[in-house]
Design a protein around this motif. Structure first.
Motif, mmCIF file in Angstrom:
data_model
loop_
_atom_site.group_PDB
_atom_site.id
_atom_site.type_symbol
_atom_site.label_atom_id
_atom_site.label_comp_id
_atom_site.label_asym_id
_atom_site.label_seq_id
_atom_site.Cartn_x
_atom_site.Cartn_y
_atom_site.Cartn_z
ATOM 1 N N THR A 34 0.717 -1.005 0.237
ATOM 2 C CA THR A 34 0.315 -0.599 -0.219
ATOM 3 C C THR A 34 1.239 1.663 -0.266
ATOM 4 O O THR A 34 0.742 2.338 -0.980
ATOM 5 C CB THR A 34 -1.117 0.006 0.697
ATOM 6 N N ALA A 35 1.735 0.988 0.767
ATOM 7 C CA ALA A 35 2.828 2.677 0.619
ATOM 8 C C ALA A 35 3.319 2.897 -0.310
ATOM 9 O O ALA A 35 3.645 4.358 -0.674
ATOM 10 C CB ALA A 35 3.652 1.729 1.523
ATOM 11 N N PHE A 36 4.024 1.794 -1.754
ATOM 12 C CA PHE A 36 4.118 1.743 -2.438
ATOM 13 C C PHE A 36 3.444 2.896 -3.943
ATOM 14 O O PHE A 36 3.915 3.020 -4.435
ATOM 15 C CB PHE A 36 4.898 0.028 -3.537
ATOM 16 N N CYS A 37 2.405 2.058 -3.412
ATOM 17 C CA CYS A 37 0.897 1.611 -4.410
ATOM 18 C C CYS A 37 0.900 3.891 -4.134
ATOM 19 O O CYS A 37 0.637 4.595 -5.117
ATOM 20 C CB CYS A 37 -0.143 1.204 -4.765
ATOM 21 N N VAL A 38 0.804 4.012 -2.898
ATOM 22 C CA VAL A 38 0.501 5.884 -2.636
ATOM 23 C C VAL A 38 1.855 6.520 -3.349
ATOM 24 O O VAL A 38 1.624 7.369 -3.057
ATOM 25 C CB VAL A 38 0.793 5.974 -1.095
ATOM 26 N N TRP A 39 3.204 5.568 -3.096
ATOM 27 C CA TRP A 39 4.445 6.358 -3.568
ATOM 28 C C TRP A 39 4.294 6.593 -5.180
ATOM 29 O O TRP A 39 4.135 7.988 -6.228
ATOM 30 C CB TRP A 39 5.652 6.522 -3.430
ATOM 31 N N ALA A 40 3.087 4.976 -5.654
ATOM 32 C CA ALA A 40 3.587 5.410 -7.547
ATOM 33 C C ALA A 40 2.668 6.658 -7.618
ATOM 34 O O ALA A 40 3.174 7.361 -9.237
ATOM 35 C CB ALA A 40 3.172 4.171 -7.844
ATOM 36 N N ASN A 41 1.507 6.977 -6.474
ATOM 37 C CA ASN A 41 0.382 8.012 -6.894
ATOM 38 C C ASN A 41 0.196 7.692 -8.584
ATOM 39 O O ASN A 41 -0.835 8.651 -9.328
ATOM 40 C CB ASN A 41 0.857 9.224 -6.766
ATOM 41 N N GLY A 42 -0.705 6.036 -8.842
ATOM 42 C CA GLY A 42 -1.154 5.926 -9.838
ATOM 43 C C GLY A 42 -0.538 5.866 -11.390
ATOM 44 O O GLY A 42 -0.875 5.102 -11.953
#
Length: 114
Positions: A34-42
């Motif tokens: 989840t932290a990675f996905c937030v960082w990736a921002n879509g």
């Protein structure tokens, strides 16, 4: 384009549960992903962005923590058959002796008997 969405994360979570991973392990993997996905921002997942993310977490975490986070992500990429997205772990040299300030002292070390 490769995207990690909530459905993908949920499928991976169910896979981990099916593999009999502990609840703590599953929660940690979900937190890391989840932290990675937030960082990736879509943004779509690509090897170069993972190398950028590795650099980012290296500046914020200890090497063992970085490797733990990378392990979570690499496990997901194995599950998704995105083997080309996997990143290498940091090499951590084993420390044979404890740091001097972490050594335990005994009573005889602190008091000299005449």
């Amino acid at each position: 384009m490769r995207i990690i969405d909530k459905g993908t994360i949920e499928k991976y979570k169910n896979y981990l549960i099916g593999e009999e991973k502990s609840q703590a392990t599953v929660e940690k993997y979900m937190r890391d992903i989840t932290a990675f996905c937030v960082w990736a921002n879509g943004r779509g997942v690509e090897k170069q962005m993972l190398l950028e993310y590795k650099e980012t977490i290296m500046s914020n975490y200890a090497p063992r923590s970085v490797n733990s986070i990378l392990s979570s992500l690499n496990g997901l990429f194995d599950f998704l058959d995105w083997h080309d997205c996997k990143v290498k772990m940091l090499k951590i040299q084993k420390q044979i002796f404890a740091d001097r300030d972490r050594e335990l002292i005994t009573t005889s070390d602190t008091f000299r008997v005449p």
